[in-house]
Design an enzyme around this catalytic site. Structure first.
Site, PDB file in Angstrom:
ATOM      1  N   ARG A 282     -11.803 -15.201  58.198  1.00 38.93           N
ATOM      2  CA  ARG A 282     -11.734 -16.482  58.558  1.00 38.93           C
ATOM      3  C   ARG A 282     -10.892 -15.787  59.946  1.00 38.93           C
ATOM      4  NH1 ARG A 282     -14.449 -20.909  58.764  1.00 38.93           N
ATOM      5  NH2 ARG A 282     -13.984 -22.511  57.251  1.00 38.93           N
TER       6      ARG A 282
ATOM      7  N   GLU B 198     -25.956 -19.236  58.365  1.00 38.83           N
ATOM      8  CA  GLU B 198     -25.396 -19.012  58.775  1.00 38.83           C
ATOM      9  C   GLU B 198     -23.857 -18.108  58.168  1.00 38.83           C
ATOM     10  OE1 GLU B 198     -23.354 -23.036  58.062  1.00 38.83           O
ATOM     11  OE2 GLU B 198     -25.104 -24.057  58.960  1.00 38.83           O
TER      12      GLU B 198
END
Length: 375
Positions: A244, A329
């Site tokens: 992240r 993605e």
């Protein structure tokens, strides 16, 4: 003053009024038809194309009395979506009239079925009208082509706004009433996939007076939804792990994050549909019954994001877990099936530091006894 023949989405007067920044009641419109043309839905899109078709008639609106500013705003809106200006002659009840038209669809967009304005209006009318407000925030300085790249996120944010307008409870907090916030300025200094908006406003204070004028900024995404898959028979949950950018940007020593399955709510999609889709994409998992946990703003002082969290019943047998995510993605996801008690331990050690997952596990801790089934 100019005349334009509009067809398709801009025949929706609330949308046209939003683009022109004029009340709909001030618009001079008249039904009109363009002979030997037809309006067709663009393949895979929510907008129409107008194409030559002998013997057909394309129905639309003749809008008269347009100022140079009106034309500039229309050119900006339509230019961003791949349409240019042409001159045509349309038929009206008063006879033929010369007018401009936006045509020449962007390359690569083929026509598909007939354009049905009622179907479009029911599904997309309010959404596209709301999104047009963000499109026109960029007028006239932002290149209109940027809007086409941001189309999906602007529609997602518009859908978030429409959901947010539903009445909410106010038994403890101050109820929001008309006039509580007086906005005098709104700009969007940054706009890409995400956006930042800055507002100048005054608001009513708890003592009844109006505040001084203030400037505040918000980071705009769109609403998101999360789901924690839970197997009542095994008393186990599925956790996902991925890199992240938030922890990376903060300089965290650990940038892989343990989370619940999550995703942005696509335009026209419900939060429940989102989590079912994301469970398949991220973990190859088909969910059973969904249990709504909470809806919340994770950081209301700076972000407009609102999150819907669920626990979803699932079979977490031998096939569950492993690698997943959509390559298109750039997702690189690993799934872990762990006992519920082990997941709670990870909260205590700090290895789980993801707020939606923590909230979902705490909700499950309160409710799982009633959900457990014999193995």
């Amino acid at each position: 003053m100019e005349r334009m023949f509009l067809y398709g989405t801009l025949c929706h007067l609330p949308l046209l009024a939003r683009v022109l920044n004029r009340p709909a009641g001030t618009l001079d419109t008249l039904p009109a038809r363009l002979p030997d043309h037809a309006v067709r839905l663009a393949d895979g899109e929510g907008f129409p194309l107008i194409l030559p078709e002998p013997g057909a008639e394309a129905e639309g609106l003749l809008v008269s009395g347009l100022t140079a500013e009106d034309r500039a705003r229309l050119d900006y809106y339509e230019g961003g979506y791949g349409f240019g200006h042409e001159e045509v002659t349309v038929e009206t009840a008063a006879g033929p009239v010369a007018a401009g038209i936006y045509a020449r669809a962007r390359s690569g967009r083929a026509p598909t079925g007939a354009w049905d304005p009622d179907v479009w209006r029911a599904r997309w009318g309010d959404l596209v009208t709301e999104a047009a407000g963000e499109v026109m925030l960029g007028y006239p300085d932002r290149p209109p082509e940027v809007n086409a790249r941001r189309d999906r996120m602007m529609l997602a944010r518009a859908a978030s706004t429409l959901r947010a307008r539903a009445p909410g409870p106010a038994s403890l907090r101050k109820p929001t009433r008309p006039g509580d916030v007086v906005e005098t300025g709104r700009v969007q200094p940054y706009a890409n996939f995400f956006a930042v908006e800055e507002y100048t406003f005054r608001h009513t204070r708890f003592d009844g007076r109006m505040s001084d004028q203030m400037v505040r900024a918000a980071f705009l995404t769109g609403d998101a939804a999360t789901v924690l898959p839970y197997d009542p028979a095994r008393d186990a949950v599925l956790l996902i792990e991925q890199l992240r950018v938030g922890p990376y940007a903060r300089g965290d020593s650990q940038i892989w994050s343990v989370e619940a399955i999550a995703g942005l709510i696509d335009p026209g999609e419900s939060p429940e549909e989102t989590v079912r889709r994301e469970a398949v994409e991220e973990a190859g998992l088909t969910l059973g019954a969904l249990h709504r946990c909470y809806g919340y703003y994770p950081s209301p002082g700076a972000k407009a994001e609102y999150i819907y969290s669920f626990v979803g019943e699932a079979d977490l047998g031998a096939e569950a877990g492993g690698l997943g995510g959509l390559a298109a993605e750039g997702e690189d996801i690993r799934g872990h099936v762990v006992a519920f008690d082990r997941a709670m331990e990870l909260i205590g050690t700090g290895e789980i530091g993801n707020a939606p997952l923590i909230l979902s596990l705490l909700w499950l801790a309160r409710h799982r006894e009633t959900n457990q089934r014999p193995a």
